[in-house]
Design an enzyme around this catalytic site. Structure first.
Site: not given
Length: 358
Positions: A8, A102-103
């Site tokens: 993350d 983003d993860e």
């Protein structure tokens, strides 16, 4: 026993802005357009210290942190950086399930670099992101997906937390029940009414009682409380819904939303047809989303025996859902969205193709 890593990126959009503009480093950065209609896309940790959070109205963020620097989002740039992160992840495994820009989850039960442990893989990924992209990422390591995701948040920012198989129960026991996936505010309130506040308290409840109270979801709650999650990392995620929404520059009354609903239905129908042509799947539920001028969100949905067969029919179904809204007539709305959800599982042949290894 799987070895799962959840990676993350830390305050991703805001961190990219601070990296690319040295004048922003160390300052409270809010990624959002300024104005009454805007919401926060991301906030740096300096801004979060003042209570600023993603999805918060921008005007509230400005009140909480008057000294914040507002930066308009640049999604093309964030996507480019996300692709660079993805390239780093691919050095270690093909089994990558992205959740957003983003993860992502990674299954590193076997890894390309031949590293001894999943913890070593997570360390290597974080080091590469730091050295090559000048950004930081947090990671969680666990024997399944949902525990890895909770773990990645345990030492943010720029942290690594490992939950070994024998420590899963002791890790979960003191956590609020709301940390479990699928336990939102409404479910948390229902559990609290039964004096269930922590995962440990949930685990102590007999499974038959949970099933009696919550049906099939009760089984899932019992499994999660025991750290059980057999869902694999899916390198290609099957779309579960398609939707489109508009935020107005000025609030509108409910009876003024018809033209926008029709236009959104046309857009959603085109997306749905693309899914059908790709793997033959069809949706089973029509959804309407509304947000009032005071940011109250409400949804209406239906799963008719005969689903819409055209954009016009979808628009008619969405307009019928609008008629089910029972707020006062003078309520004004700042957002409307139309969606299709609960797609059928793809036929076996299509599913094989989706998950085939190149």
């Amino acid at each position: 026993m799987r070895k799962i890593v959840h990676v993350d990126m830390d305050a991703f959009y805001a961190s990219v802005e601070q990296r690319d503009d040295p004048a922003l480093r160390g300052r409270p950065v809010v990624v959002a357009w300024k104005g009454a209609r805007s919401v926060v896309c991301a906030a740096s940790y300096e801004a979060r210290a003042f209570g600023v959070r993603s999805a918060m109205p921008a005007v509230r963020a400005e009140r909480l942190c008057p000294q914040a620097v507002f930066v308009p989002p640049d999604f093309a740039r964030y996507k480019a950086v996300s692709n660079q992160v993805r390239a780093i992840l691919e050095r270690h495994t093909d089994l990558i399930e992205p959740l957003s820009l983003d993860e992502a989850y990674l299954d590193v039960t076997e890894n390309r670099e031949g590293l001894a442990t999943a913890t070593d893989v997570a360390r290597a990924i974080r080091a590469s992101i730091r050295d090559e992209l000048a950004l930081t990422a947090s990671a969680g390591v666990a024997p399944n997906k949902f525990v890895a995701k909770i773990a990645s948040d345990h030492r943010k920012p720029d942290g690594l937390f490992v939950v070994r198989p024998e420590r899963v129960l002791s890790f979960l026991t003191p956590l609020p029940a709301a940390r479990l996936p699928g336990v939102g505010q409404v479910m948390a309130e229902k559990l609290a009414a039964l004096a269930i506040h922590t995962v440990g308290e949930l685990r102590a409840v007999p499974t038959p009682l949970l099933v009696h109270k919550f049906g099939r979801w009760g089984w899932r709650l019992a499994e999660l409380a025991r750290g059980i999650d057999d869902e694999p990392v899916r390198a290609t995620r099957i779309r579960q819904s398609v939707s489109s929404e508009d935020t107005f520059s000025e609030d509108h009354y409910l009876d003024e939303l018809g033209p926008t609903i029709i236009r959104l239905a046309e857009r959603v129908w085109a997306l749905s047809e693309r899914e059908r042509q790709r793997d033959g799947r069809r949706p089973r539920t029509v959804q309407l989303k509304l947000k009032t001028s005071d940011f109250q969100t409400l949804t209406r949905s239906s799963s008719p025996e005969s689903m819409p067969t055209s954009a016009l029919a979808l628009a008619e179904a969405a307009l019928a859902l609008r008629d089910r809204v029972d707020l006062p007539a003078r309520t004004r709305y700042r957002l409307v969205g139309v969606g299709l959800a609960q797609f059928d599982e793809p036929p076996a042949s299509a599913q094989d193709a989706l998950f085939a290894t190149p």
